[in-house]
Design an enzyme around this catalytic site. Structure first.
Site, mmCIF file in Angstrom:
data_model
loop_
_atom_site.group_PDB
_atom_site.id
_atom_site.type_symbol
_atom_site.label_atom_id
_atom_site.label_comp_id
_atom_site.label_asym_id
_atom_site.label_seq_id
_atom_site.Cartn_x
_atom_site.Cartn_y
_atom_site.Cartn_z
ATOM 1 N N ARG A 17 -4.746 10.634 4.392
ATOM 2 C CA ARG A 17 -3.775 11.705 4.486
ATOM 3 C C ARG A 17 -2.677 11.584 3.437
ATOM 4 O O ARG A 17 -2.030 12.568 3.090
ATOM 5 C CB ARG A 17 -3.174 11.797 5.871
ATOM 6 C CG ARG A 17 -2.635 10.481 6.396
ATOM 7 C CD ARG A 17 -1.953 10.648 7.721
ATOM 8 N NE ARG A 17 -0.686 11.339 7.539
ATOM 9 C CZ ARG A 17 -0.492 12.613 7.794
ATOM 10 N NH1 ARG A 17 -1.499 13.331 8.220
ATOM 11 N NH2 ARG A 17 0.667 13.160 7.610
ATOM 12 N N VAL B 150 7.744 6.943 17.200
ATOM 13 C CA VAL B 150 7.458 7.665 15.950
ATOM 14 C C VAL B 150 6.171 8.472 16.038
ATOM 15 O O VAL B 150 6.130 9.643 15.682
ATOM 16 C CB VAL B 150 7.401 6.683 14.752
ATOM 17 C CG1 VAL B 150 7.049 7.410 13.467
ATOM 18 C CG2 VAL B 150 8.729 5.946 14.605
ATOM 19 N N ASP C 213 4.700 0.547 12.189
ATOM 20 C CA ASP C 213 3.498 -0.107 11.628
ATOM 21 C C ASP C 213 3.377 -1.560 12.056
ATOM 22 O O ASP C 213 2.384 -2.208 11.744
ATOM 23 C CB ASP C 213 3.513 -0.034 10.093
ATOM 24 C CG ASP C 213 3.337 1.387 9.609
ATOM 25 O OD1 ASP C 213 3.531 1.636 8.411
ATOM 26 O OD2 ASP C 213 3.034 2.266 10.439
ATOM 27 N N LYS D 64 0.846 -1.205 0.000
ATOM 28 C CA LYS D 64 0.000 0.000 0.000
ATOM 29 C C LYS D 64 0.880 1.254 0.000
ATOM 30 O O LYS D 64 0.667 2.177 -0.785
ATOM 31 C CB LYS D 64 -0.884 0.005 1.230
ATOM 32 C CG LYS D 64 -1.523 1.343 1.558
ATOM 33 C CD LYS D 64 -2.416 1.302 2.784
ATOM 34 C CE LYS D 64 -1.716 1.490 4.071
ATOM 35 N NZ LYS D 64 -1.405 2.880 4.428
ATOM 36 N N ASN D 65 1.912 1.250 0.865
ATOM 37 C CA ASN D 65 2.696 2.475 1.067
ATOM 38 C C ASN D 65 3.729 2.720 -0.018
ATOM 39 O O ASN D 65 4.465 3.698 0.027
ATOM 40 C CB ASN D 65 3.357 2.453 2.449
ATOM 41 C CG ASN D 65 2.297 2.579 3.543
ATOM 42 O OD1 ASN D 65 1.131 2.858 3.247
ATOM 43 N ND2 ASN D 65 2.677 2.338 4.776
#
Ligand code: EPZ
Length: 417
Positions: free
Chosen positions: A92, A326, A304, A22-23
């Protein structure tokens, strides 16, 4: 709304194929805005966030079509330079259109993302970097108005290695006039893929994957053709599913080099992990050992994976400490895990997990993407039945997770709430 219902206590076995990341897919989709013509990106995961990105590309004027697992984007005609609040608040990562639109059209109007469940998540470093490249940035009614007749190369030193900031600045600098040096850049595998993709479009980027990236600006870029790398966070989630159920699973697509920090912590916990075929074989032990973890930017332990690892540590024989460095509010899964019988105390940015929890199934609520994954993992190891509601959070980042888990022997199904 939908929920996922899991009957726990089954050791997972078999093999699972990890989908595209996804990222990585998201910045790649927005990179297509940098060029006239038709780009194609394959191995795209079928996720809510991808659908949102496609919606935004279409609102900007790009023509988007799909084949099996590829997306074609023709960004020849850009008819809008605005990413609306509705879209940005939904996802976002929409702020990643800032760099491409500024570089291609000289103008961009993008809603400030606002906070999200896991933290404030400002984009000040994105904006500071774009100003260094010669953009004029104004804030107007919650929107960023960015203009630049011609971006010019600059030396930019990032206060922290922001992933999105590095991506926005790489895309903008690719079409700037002159050389840009990005210092303290993010080093994630997704940054490396984006840089490789931009270079295949004609950009001149060196050093991606290290903290210092050099970009020689060019006049024009060609359309993109590439295939998305496997999702290292989905891979890590399935690795933990194997470990927490004492199972034996081949996670196809897991790349050892992208998972070193997670692998070393899982090995310390007594999990067996071997490279095999095109993935990693993961064998969960009878008894897990407690392990302390501190999240960090890549190549540190991924934030994550923090919620998923916490679920694992509830089954360890002893106390472990997980520190989140983070994001400022990424412990929403704790109170839901406590409802399943986990013994966890929050101490500032750390969580103390007492382990040896006899997890019992319960109705629990997903609050953000990775917290929902953590609840699914706990449900796999819990006695009786766990119902995870609000799984629209989960569908943002995991493609058909219940089908993949069921294929590994889990008793799991999706139902209407
Ligand atoms: C990316 O978010 C990922 N999202 C996140 O994954 C991931 O958790 C994060 O990187 C860190 O690895 C995508 O790639 C789409 P950052 P991003 O900019 O780019 C602060 C998931 O679960 N910061 O590296 O937003 C910020 O507040 C998601 O898939 C500033 O202060 O992450 C945060 O505390 C969640 N100013 C920290 O840096 C800025 O201008 C990390 O942010 C930018 C960031």
């Amino acid at each position: 709304m939908e929920k996922i219902v899991i009957k726990g206590g089954i050791s997972l076995a078999g093999e699972v194929q990890v989908s595209g990341a996804k990222n990585s897919a998201l910045p790649l989709l927005f990179a297509t805005l940098l060029a006239d013509g038709r780009s194609e990106i394959c191995n795209i995961p079928h996720l809510r966030d991808i659908n949102t990105a496609v919606k935004l590309l279409r609102e900007l004027g790009a023509e988007v079509s799909f084949t099996a697992d590829c997306i074609q984007v023709d960004a020849t005609k850009i008819r809008s330079i605005e990413a609306s609040y509705d879209l940005v608040k939904t996802m976002r990562a929409s702020v990643l259109v800032l760099g491409p639109l500024l570089a291609r059209c000289g103008h961009a109007r993008v809603s400030l993302p606002g906070g999200c469940a896991i933290g404030a998540r400002p984009i000040n470093l994105h904006l500071k970097g774009l100003e260094a490249l010669g953009a004029t940035i104004k804030l107007d009614h919650g929107y960023v108005e960015a203009t630049a007749k011609q971006l010019r190369g600059a030396k930019i030193s990032l206060d922290m290695p922001t992933v999105g900031g590095t991506e926005n600045l790489l895309m903008a600098a690719s079409l700037a006039d002159g050389e840009t040096v990005l210092e303290n850049a993010a080093r994630e595998p997704e940054i490396v893929q984006l840089a490789e993709a931009l270079n295949s479009m004609g950009a001149k980027i060196e050093g991606a994957g290290t903290a210092i990236i050099h970009v020689q600006g060019v006049e024009k870029l060609q359309p993109l053709k590439c295939s998305v790398i496997p999702d290292r966070i989905e891979a890590g989630t399935f690795m933990i599913a194997a470990a927490i159920t004492g199972g034996n699973v081949l996670v196809r697509g897991a790349v050892q080099a992208d998972q070193e920090a997670l692998i070393s912590k899982m090995l310390e916990a007594g999990v067996k992990i071997y490279p095999e075929a095109d993935g990693l074989r993961v064998i969960g032990p009878q008894q897990l050992k407690p392990v302390d973890v501190r999240t960090g930017v890549f190549p540190g332990f991924p934030t994550d994976m923090q919620a998923q690892f916490m679920a694992l540590m509830t089954k360890a024989e002893g106390t472990s400490r997980i520190s989140e460095t983070v994001f400022e509010n990424r412990f929403m899964h704790v109170c839901e895990l406590q409802r399943m019988g986990a013994d966890i105390q929050i101490d500032g940015h750390s969580a103390i997990i007492r382990g040896n929890s006899n997890l019992t199934g319960a109705p629990v609520m997903a609050t953000d993407l990775r917290a929902s994954a953590s609840l699914i993992l706990a449900g796999l190891a819990a006695e009786n039945t766990t119902e995870v509601s609000r799984i629209y959070h989960l569908d943002r980042g995991y493609e058909k997770i219940e089908k993949k888990l069921a294929a590994l022997g889990a008793d799991v199904r999706r139902e209407q709430e």
